[in-house]
Design a protein around this motif. Sequence first.
Motif, mmCIF file in Angstrom:
data_model
loop_
_atom_site.group_PDB
_atom_site.id
_atom_site.type_symbol
_atom_site.label_atom_id
_atom_site.label_comp_id
_atom_site.label_asym_id
_atom_site.label_seq_id
_atom_site.Cartn_x
_atom_site.Cartn_y
_atom_site.Cartn_z
ATOM 1 N N THR A 629 0.900 -1.182 -0.039
ATOM 2 C CA THR A 629 -0.035 -0.111 -0.015
ATOM 3 C C THR A 629 0.920 1.313 0.032
ATOM 4 N N GLN A 630 2.119 1.117 0.036
ATOM 5 C CA GLN A 630 3.021 2.382 0.188
ATOM 6 C C GLN A 630 3.945 2.068 -1.032
ATOM 7 N N PRO A 662 0.011 9.813 -4.397
ATOM 8 C CA PRO A 662 0.160 10.164 -3.245
ATOM 9 C C PRO A 662 1.315 11.194 -3.161
ATOM 10 N N ASP A 663 1.522 11.601 -1.801
ATOM 11 C CA ASP A 663 2.308 12.879 -1.622
ATOM 12 C C ASP A 663 3.813 12.786 -2.097
ATOM 13 N N LEU A 668 9.863 9.857 -4.677
ATOM 14 C CA LEU A 668 10.334 8.393 -5.202
ATOM 15 C C LEU A 668 10.154 8.215 -6.589
ATOM 16 N N THR A 669 9.799 9.063 -7.333
ATOM 17 C CA THR A 669 9.690 8.876 -8.828
ATOM 18 C C THR A 669 10.946 8.405 -9.560
ATOM 19 N N LEU A 705 5.191 8.312 -16.044
ATOM 20 C CA LEU A 705 5.623 9.363 -17.023
ATOM 21 C C LEU A 705 4.289 10.401 -17.054
ATOM 22 N N VAL A 706 3.004 9.903 -16.823
ATOM 23 C CA VAL A 706 1.786 10.827 -17.068
ATOM 24 C C VAL A 706 1.706 11.568 -15.799
ATOM 25 N N THR A 707 1.945 10.892 -14.535
ATOM 26 C CA THR A 707 1.771 11.457 -13.335
ATOM 27 C C THR A 707 2.833 12.578 -13.028
ATOM 28 N N CYS A 708 3.907 12.059 -13.129
ATOM 29 C CA CYS A 708 5.216 13.076 -12.827
ATOM 30 C C CYS A 708 6.047 13.239 -14.079
#
Length: 904
Positions: A629-630, A662-663, A668-669, A705-708
């Motif tokens: 979940t993390q 998530p924040d 972590l990307t 790639l799409v999110t960050c």
Amino acid sequence: MENGTKRRRRELEPTVLHKVGDVISAINEAKHVDQLICALHSLAVRLFPLDSSAFSGSIDEQYRDQVLRTEVPSSDERSDWWWVFYQGTAFPTLARVLLYEVASNWLACFPISAQKHVYDVFFVEGLATEVVQTLVPCLQHNGRDSLRVNAVCSNAERLLVLCLFENDGILQMAREFGSSFQSEDFISERMKPAISRVAQLMVSIPDKAPLGAPTSLSSHFFFKQIAIQLLAGVEEKSMKLHDEAASLDKNDMDGTFLFVGETFARICRRGSVDVLVGEVIPRILAHIRSCLQSNTDLNADVFETNPGFLFWSKMMEAIKDPYAVERMSEQILHHLATEQASDTEAYWTLWMLFHQIFYHQKSVRSMFIDKFLLWKVFPLCCLRWILQFAVLECPPGANSLTKGHNTRGLIDTVQRLAAVWSKQEFVQSAPIEQQTYITAAVGISLEKMSKEELDATKEVMHSILRGVSCRLESPDHLVRRMASSVALVFSKVVDPKNPLYLDDSCSGETIDWEFGLVTPDKGIQVASSSTEKGIKEIENSTASVAGKELDSAVDGGAGNNLKDRDKKLSKFRLVDPDEIIDPAMLNDESTSGGSDDDNASDNSESSNDSSLQPYDLSDDDTDLKKNFTQLVDVVGALRKSDDADAVERALDVAENLVRASPDELRHLTGDLVRTLVQVRCSDLTIEGEEESAEEKRQKALVALLVTCPFESLDALHKLLYSPNVDVSQRILILDIMTDAAQELADTRTMKLKRQPGALISTILETQPWFLPSSIGPPGAGSWKEMSGTGSLLNLSYSYERELPPKPHQVKRGKTRRWSLRLKNMPESQTEWSQNKFPLYAAAFMLPAMQGFDKRRHGVDLLARDFIVLGKLIYMLGVCMKCASMHPEASALASPLLDMLSSRY
């Protein structure tokens, strides 16, 4: 004699070309398939020893007589025709017609016997090197007519399988290149580019084969067949050279070995080194074990006089690519460990493969002595083999490593290892596996040194003392144990009668250089096998108890049966390790056994018998395998290459966790992108499920790639030209960038609509004078007249309108619509934008275009890695398409055109 043959063949060339032209004209003018068969037969009979009666029964009688009456040339004339046909331009010209025109229009009408004798024969019996260069481009044939394209591609696949596998075409190519180097018609320097071109085309067949191609063209099966045939080819060539009293050690490499070396290097570059080594090592081990059975005292002379062994070192010498040699060496060591080879078998395997290039190539010597001892981490048995072969340089003894006469290499190696091992930075920052590995290397090397050799070194004593001191200060017991072990070995070298024991674990004669750490694979096997064994024992014991109870119920009644069953099942009660047990209770249980038995009997009579039936315990650990979940846990699981189950579960949830945004995602990307690119799905998944794992990995990377976009692109561009990734990983990076660009281009975003306002305000009101003013909060409705409920003489009018709720007001009983739109913003003032990609277009394209033409270590897009260059150009084209009709496209068009128009 030879000059006359050359002159005769040169004079024959116009005749052959004229005949090929006549056949092509007859094919174009043919109205019936039998006419085409006759035309091809008239040429085939001059090239091959055909049996015309084998297919004449499948054609009409009027054409049958024509086929049977065809004049058959002599064998010498047929040989000259064959040589001129395949060595010149005649075969490529006719093959183009056969592969495109005949395959799409006529081949389906051919009888099977005629297809074999007058169509397939041009490829099966031809020059294999020319046939492959003609067939492979047909796998990617393009055209508007899909039926024609499918017919051409499927026919090319069929012919490749027929030529390469059923007729050993790969072995035939190795023979052709070997004979070409012996002929005066060819110069070795001229043949090397041809060998490279053919090897490149051949290993690219699995990539070019379309979906639905035969399984024999899949990567694993195809490369395995290549390895089998080429190993047979080099062994055959070495035997031939030995019989002809030719030397395998001459400077001019034979064409067969050059072709094998070039092909093996390209297979390693494509990530299939495990397939190659899986065919090499069993053959070598079989030879060595046969020699060990017949000769217990093995030495180098036994192998040097046997031609069946010498070609292995010549094969490794033919592999010119340092990366391929390194990957093969690593895989060979791991494969020997998997095969549980003995020290003797492993040493002679390494000696047979590397003893020539180890002494003649500095890169190979540095690979073994520096990279394999300081940079890599191998199992302990592999470390012993590396030290025995590269440092001690002599065969091992029966149960231990043996020290050779050349001690200079041992002293230099100990100095380098001790210098690295003693650094404080290494103790603080190096992974524990790396520290354990180098500690074992230092300890095993010190065990083989004498006091005189230790005194001859300058810095070893200071390095050992410094390394032991800084490790003894560590709070980690394992690190302190490493220091104790090295200190014990060092003290035995200095003074064997007074060993220094700093730890109770070092009390034995031999030191455990694995420090009690079980290899991950073995640990999993032991745990799983012990768990299954325990479960089976519980099931068997429980089942036997139930069987005895049934027998006693029949003989002695139900009451006694229930008592016995309660007593027996109490033995298998699971004890909670955290439970607090009072000793007095244990005494009470031993003294009050009779009353407990009576109560147990009463309770068991009132309970249900089914609750005491044996049940399966094999799935009791399923609740422990919870989904992650993390994102931090996902990154950690993906880095555990030894835990296939954790990697699979991490891939299952990676995409959903990333898209939840998530924040901690932004921080972590980079780590998550690098970990996903470097994880090997094919090594960690069950056979047959590799594609699903690869798809999950690719979807997770696209989601990143799409999110960050910016953080992900920064990590991907560093990996794209990194020497630490292979061709398949570079292609993966470009594929996910292409998919992400298309997804960003299709993403809808909300923005404010630009509404042109009136430049000149008007005084005139559009509503009647008797209505209230329209001024009010945004979102207010229009005024409506209320129906009066008073007397008929009421001359006043009432109006009402709907007002939007206040910020703190909650309207109950209604469904609320949540969105990212501004609060109290009416829909008429917003609009949807269809493309988010132009904002990130420059970040996608510019770093990828920068430095594409630079040749780096392991990266050469303009030569060896041309497939990656093609993928790169395709990705840039998709990005330009996604950014079209936006200002960013015009800004990016100029550097893209400069890249495409540059002269490489």
